[in-house]
Structures are given as structure tokens and as C-alpha cells.
Design an enzyme around this catalytic site. Sequence first.
Site, PDB file in Angstrom:
ATOM      1  N   HIS A 284      -6.086   0.943  -9.754  1.00  0.00           N
ATOM      2  CA  HIS A 284      -6.358   0.358  -8.444  1.00  0.00           C
ATOM      3  C   HIS A 284      -7.824   0.605  -8.130  1.00  0.00           C
ATOM      4  O   HIS A 284      -8.503   1.382  -8.814  1.00  0.00           O
ATOM      5  CB  HIS A 284      -5.453   0.956  -7.352  1.00  0.00           C
TER       6      HIS A 284
ATOM      7  N   ASP B 192      10.846  14.051 -16.378  1.00  0.00           N
ATOM      8  CA  ASP B 192      10.457  15.214 -17.162  1.00  0.00           C
ATOM      9  C   ASP B 192      10.493  16.475 -16.295  1.00  0.00           C
ATOM     10  O   ASP B 192       9.773  16.581 -15.298  1.00  0.00           O
ATOM     11  CB  ASP B 192       9.055  15.006 -17.739  1.00  0.00           C
TER      12      ASP B 192
ATOM     13  N   SER C 102      -3.369   8.696 -10.763  1.00  0.00           N
ATOM     14  CA  SER C 102      -3.549   7.243 -10.822  1.00  0.00           C
ATOM     15  C   SER C 102      -4.362   6.876 -12.055  1.00  0.00           C
ATOM     16  O   SER C 102      -5.455   7.395 -12.258  1.00  0.00           O
ATOM     17  CB  SER C 102      -4.263   6.738  -9.565  1.00  0.00           C
TER      18      SER C 102
END
Length: 395
Positions: free
Chosen positions: A217, A339, A354
Amino acid sequence: MQMLKNKTKHLASVTVKVIAVLYILALTVIACADYVIPERVSVTEARINASSVSTTDVVTDNSFDVEAKLFGTLPLKKVHVDVIPESMLIPCGNVFGVKFFTKGVIVIKLSEIETSNGSQSPARNAGLEEGDVICSINGKEVNTVEEMADCVEKSGGSTMKIVYERDGNRKTTDMTPLLCLSDRKYKTGIWVRDSTAGIGTMTYYNPRTGEFAGLGHGICDTDTGILMPLNEGNVVDVQITDIIKGRKGSPGELKGDFDSKKQGELVLNTNHGVYGKISDDTEMMKFKPMEIGLKDEICEGDAVILCQLDGEDVKQYSVKISKIKQDDSIKNFVIEVTDKELVEKTGGIVQGMSGSPVIQNGKLVGAVTHVLVNTPLKGYGIFIENMLGESPVKE
């Protein structure tokens, strides 16, 4: 004879009804097919070469139109095909720091100033709004807070011509600074921002072009939410010093110390990620390139992400992919962390992750983009082809 006529009429009526039903079914099939068939698809060069597709209406070297047909004969609609170059990319997963400097200055707040004629806002009177990007004053380019303050102070209260951008459109206005009673300085009632810094994760490195991409992003202003225009961006190494675990209603965060040495630079900031060059790719070249997976190859189910925590090397963690959406947004699918080790360390997906590469069936299919604030175990991912589509380097 009358009975024969009645049977004939009955058969004719049945025939008409059957034809009507078949017609309606045919229209339904066509409508469904038209709905299911997308307006736009992506394919790799290998798929094109291996197929016998005949193209029409060539648009560019990397795209064309084809006619979708029902049962191979009945034309339905034109589908635009984007051809993705055969890309073997190195998935990364390492954290990096960014020192970002804007092109122009961003208006983050408008305020009133006390003048001899009462409280006024020259900026508001000039029509400026939060989120506008001031590009120049009286023909002089402005990229820092100091440059803008200098222009305002030197104006002596004279009207200034302001060039600014709003929603991608360039506009012009006049603004007259006013003398502030408290400090006897000329002011405009504008709070501006010219830089930011943060931590993100690299998604991939292209060994043929030397380009990297990360975040999934864009870098946006924290107050206005607008995509920050890039003037200069320095890439530096980061040492993770703390992990704030995510919990419901409060996203977690990776915290770290920035290295003072520049390791690369950003060249582009887009809604689909940031792109740049690395000064020394020795570390990158230690990993093997991987095929990319297009959006129609992604399926709901198991996958893995790559990320770097606690100063460790990049590690692989298990996730599940769900709710795949075939659109051009940056929220193309949902990722759920499964996980146990990653959940124990971070609580799920946290800020700073991110850009973490998403790998499924041995292919790089996307990157982590956002965390779901109320469910930190889950977040969004972007298709890798969407990131490649914004790349400034075309192979």
C-alpha cells in the site's frame, strides 16, 4: 376429426411452452455466463504462447481483447487481457526503514490567528482545505516547512499566489498573510507536513531490474489519509527493538532503531506499494527467485508469509487465505494467521508487517497490506500482479 384437432392444438400449445422455457433457460445461461466471465483478466506470456488464442483489437504490446463465446460459437462479450511478463522474483520479508520527504507540503490543519480585526484564517479565506498539497508560492517551489515559513514571513503581508493540488488536480488561489498580535509575525493559519518515517517489509526484489517493492500500500499522511507525493525517500536498515502485540481494537506494531547509513532510495509511492533501488543487493541474491502466481491461481486454503522479527533472519509462518475478491483494490483477499509461534510473538498481524510476501503452492501470490483492527489474527492481502502493475520499471 374434432379429437384430432384438439390433440393438434394441445401439442402446439405444449410446443410453444417448451420453446418458451428453452428460450428463458438460454437467456438465463447467457446472463449467468456474462456475469461469471470477468471484464478483465491477466495471463502470463507462457500461457499465451501455449494457447491458440486469436486476438483482436490489439491495444498495446502487453494487452489485447478476445471474444468470449458460449459453447465456442455464440459471442458473449469482449474480455480485456493483460499480459504479465514472465517474472521470477525473489521474495524478501525483511524489514526496512523509510525516511520520506514530500514533493510540496501537505496541509494537515487550518487554524485561526489573532489579528487587530479579531480571529481570522487567511488559508480558509483562500479556499484551502486539509489534505491540499501546496506546490509553490509566488512561482517558487516549496518542499519544506521552513521554505514555506520563509515565504510567508518575507511577504510582509502582501498577497501571495499559491499553486496547490487537490485530488490530483492542480489549482491556484491568492492568500494574504495577516500579522499575528501575539508574536508580531505574519501567518496564514496553516499547519503543514513535509516528511515522515516508518517501518515496512519488502515484498520482492527483481534481480533483472534491480528494483524492489514493499508495503503493498502507499505511504499516506497520518492526519489527512492522502497519498504523500514523493520528493525523496531514503531506505535504511532497521534493528527491531520491540514488538507491541496486537489485540482486539488496538493494532500491534513493530518498533525499531533506524540505521544512519542510506541503503537505497524510493523512486515511487503508489496506492499498491512503494518501489525503489537497493545500493547493494548481495543479501538479496542469497535467496532463490520464485514464480509469481496470478489472481486466478490463488485459492482459499493454506499459504505462508515471510517476515522478520526480533532481529532474527526472515522466517516462514503459516496462514490461511479466504474471501478472495477479483478487483483492483489493495484488499484482494483475507489472511488469517494460524502459526502458533507468530501468534505468540505478535498476536497476529501488526503494523510494520505490511509488505510481507504471501506464498501459496510454491508461487509468490501477494503481500500483506492491513490488519483487521478488531481481529488482529486477520488482515488483508494484495495480488502480486497488482503490485507489478504499478512498477515504474517495465520489462
